[in-house]
Design a protein around this motif. Structure first.
Motif, PDB file in Angstrom:
ATOM      1  N   SER A 235      -4.835   3.640  -3.921  1.00 19.96           N
ATOM      2  CA  SER A 235      -5.443   4.693  -3.581  1.00 19.96           C
ATOM      3  C   SER A 235      -6.617   4.098  -2.515  1.00 19.96           C
ATOM      4  CB  SER A 235      -6.298   5.251  -4.511  1.00 19.96           C
ATOM      5  OG  SER A 235      -7.281   6.148  -4.274  1.00 19.96           O
ATOM      6  N   SER A 236      -7.133   5.077  -1.483  1.00 22.08           N
ATOM      7  CA  SER A 236      -8.173   4.432  -0.734  1.00 22.08           C
ATOM      8  C   SER A 236      -9.551   5.203  -1.022  1.00 22.08           C
ATOM      9  CB  SER A 236      -7.859   4.710   0.799  1.00 22.08           C
ATOM     10  OG  SER A 236      -7.518   5.891   0.900  1.00 22.08           O
TER      11      SER A 236
ATOM     12  N   GLN B 157      -2.010  -1.290  -3.917  1.00 29.27           N
ATOM     13  CA  GLN B 157      -2.753  -0.762  -3.379  1.00 29.27           C
ATOM     14  C   GLN B 157      -2.354   1.061  -3.574  1.00 29.27           C
ATOM     15  OE1 GLN B 157      -4.448   0.219   0.772  1.00 29.27           O
ATOM     16  NE2 GLN B 157      -5.666  -1.514   0.144  1.00 29.27           N
TER      17      GLN B 157
ATOM     18  N   TYR C 245      -0.154   5.448  -1.087  1.00 24.66           N
ATOM     19  CA  TYR C 245      -0.933   6.155  -1.942  1.00 24.66           C
ATOM     20  C   TYR C 245      -0.035   7.299  -2.701  1.00 24.66           C
ATOM     21  CZ  TYR C 245      -4.241   3.624   0.843  1.00 24.66           C
ATOM     22  OH  TYR C 245      -5.077   2.589   1.453  1.00 24.66           O
TER      23      TYR C 245
ATOM     24  N   ASP D 297     -11.082   0.952  -1.828  1.00 24.56           N
ATOM     25  CA  ASP D 297      -9.458   0.652  -2.032  1.00 24.56           C
ATOM     26  C   ASP D 297      -9.129   0.189  -3.486  1.00 24.56           C
ATOM     27  OD1 ASP D 297      -8.838   1.518   0.563  1.00 24.56           O
ATOM     28  OD2 ASP D 297      -8.641  -0.580   1.385  1.00 24.56           O
TER      29      ASP D 297
ATOM     30  N   ALA E 187       0.788  -1.351  -0.119  1.00 24.20           N
ATOM     31  CA  ALA E 187       0.000  -0.112   0.107  1.00 24.20           C
ATOM     32  C   ALA E 187       1.079   1.097  -0.097  1.00 24.20           C
ATOM     33  CB  ALA E 187      -0.927   0.042   1.189  1.00 24.20           C
TER      34      ALA E 187
ATOM     35  N   ASN F 227      -6.750  -1.010  -6.601  1.00 25.10           N
ATOM     36  CA  ASN F 227      -5.354  -1.758  -6.741  1.00 25.10           C
ATOM     37  C   ASN F 227      -4.841  -2.163  -8.242  1.00 25.10           C
ATOM     38  OD1 ASN F 227      -4.732  -2.813  -3.546  1.00 25.10           O
ATOM     39  ND2 ASN F 227      -6.961  -2.868  -4.087  1.00 25.10           N
TER      40      ASN F 227
END
Length: 384
Positions: A168-169, A166, A150, A181, A148, A183
């Motif tokens: 962006s959330s 990953q 971002y 989320d 993760a 991916n």
């Protein structure tokens, strides 16, 4: 081309999977969190699982870990196995390692859970953010890796080190209320992997992990290598061929971007190209000892052995840098004009500026801080 995969939990509420199906390539579902207690099962796990199975959406699983002891890690393994028993998955089963206070157990938890899943016939993996992969999971290999981070960049930004990114959330997918989320997924989906043995012989691990194995002779040559690597053969052989034919300057740029890891991993992967590439890396990117010392003081190089290893991997003389740090901090000298402060939990840059009679902008300039809202406990900064 990277696949579009979402990961969801009860926080997304009731999902309209029929709407979602046409917008994604796969989904990773949270089955729960913590130890094997039914009240810690994800409230939408059963529904999300059955809907994805009904609609033929490729799926994987994750469990959020709170394990700070081996006993808890074993209970989390049992939690996962209870919920996935009897089902087939096309993406790995992940343990999510990010909970504050569990850092010292991260590697052990990963080993307990992933080895337990592998023994049961599943493809295991680890999910963690960039900080955890760098500081708490360094050197952990042999399992699928999901990162993760971002940030912006091409879809292939993490292709050579991880199976999925990953990025962006705050994604938007029709059929899901609110954010989700998002991916980019690099690894091939398995045809059907579940307890009692996987029908896929594809080895786990990042492309880099598998290249290390090839260079160490683990997968043989020719047809033996093709058979051993299965669907991963193309990506692995492409990296090996690239290392063999690319210019030293191209490889050096890729080393700086983190493509080939550090230390022994880098040496193994680059093989006979290592010396020529490392010479360029060391010569073209080195800053003065004084400049690096300022970065050390600002907290950019970590502490203890982590700092020492990181500096040496970058080609710097640790002892020379540390001596300059001590000099700048006034160790052994009484005439240093600069004053430094070690940031504590709860501190803000504006509060520190007010305390020492300066400005936030001046603190940023002295310490190379780009974002005034991002400072860390334990970080030493110049305040006068």
């Amino acid at each position: 081309m990277a696949k579009k995969v979402i990961d969801v939990s009860e926080h997304q509420g009731k999902i309209d999977w029929e709407k979602v199906k046409g917008q994604i390539d796969g989904a990773i579902l949270r089955c729960g969190y913590g130890m094997d207690q039914t009240n810690q099962d994800d409230k939408y796990w059963s529904r999300n699982l059955s809907e994805c199975e009904r609609l033929g959406i490729p799926i994987g699983v994750y469990l959020y870990s709170y394990a700070n002891t081996e006993a808890k890690a074993k209970s989390e393994l049992a939690h996962i196995k209870r919920l996935i028993k009897g089902h087939k998955f096309q993406l790995p089963i992940f343990i999510d390692l990010e909970q504050s206070g569990t850092e010292s157990m991260a590697k052990k938890t990963a080993q307990i859970v992933c080895d337990g899943l592998k023994s049961a016939g599943y493809t295991p993996g680890i999910y963690a953010n960039l900080n955890w992969w760098t500081n708490y999971l360094k050197g952990v290999n042999g399992y699928r890796k999901w990162i993760a981070h971002y940030t912006s960049g091409s879809a292939d930004k993490y292709k050579n080190g991880y199976d999925g990114w990953q990025y962006s959330s705050s994604g938007k997918v029709s059929g899901i209320s609110g954010n989700c989320d998002m991916n980019y997924w690099y690894a091939e989906f398995e045809s059907s992997a579940g307890g009692g043995g996987s029908s896929s012989s594809t080895p786990a691990g990042s492309t880099l992990d598998l290249v290390v194995g090839v260079m160490q002779g683990k997968y043989g040559n020719g047809d033996a290598r093709k058979n051993a690597l299965g669907s991963r053969y193309g990506e692995v052989q492409d990296m090996i061929n690239h290392i063999s034919t690319a210019s030293a300057s191209t490889l050096a740029s890729e080393v700086k971007a983190g493509k080939y890891g550090n230390g022994e991993t880098r040496k193994i992967v680059l093989g006979s190209r290592y010396n020529e590439v490392q010479k360029i890396v060391n010569g073209s990117s080195k800053k003065s000892v004084s400049a690096i010392a300022d970065e050390v003081i600002a907290g950019k190089w970590g502490n203890g052995n982590y700092r020492k290893n990181k500096l040496q991997a970058a080609g710097y003389d640790y002892n020379a840098v540390q001596a300059e740090v001590n000099k700048k901090l006034g160790s052994g000298s009484s005439n240093s004009a600069n004053q430094y402060y070690t940031i504590k939990s709860g501190d803000t840059l504006s509060g520190i500026a007010q305390k020492y009679g300066t400005t936030v902008k001046q603190l940023q300039n002295w310490n190379g801080i780009k974002n005034a809202n991002v400072i860390y406990a334990g970080q030493k900064i110049r305040v006068k």
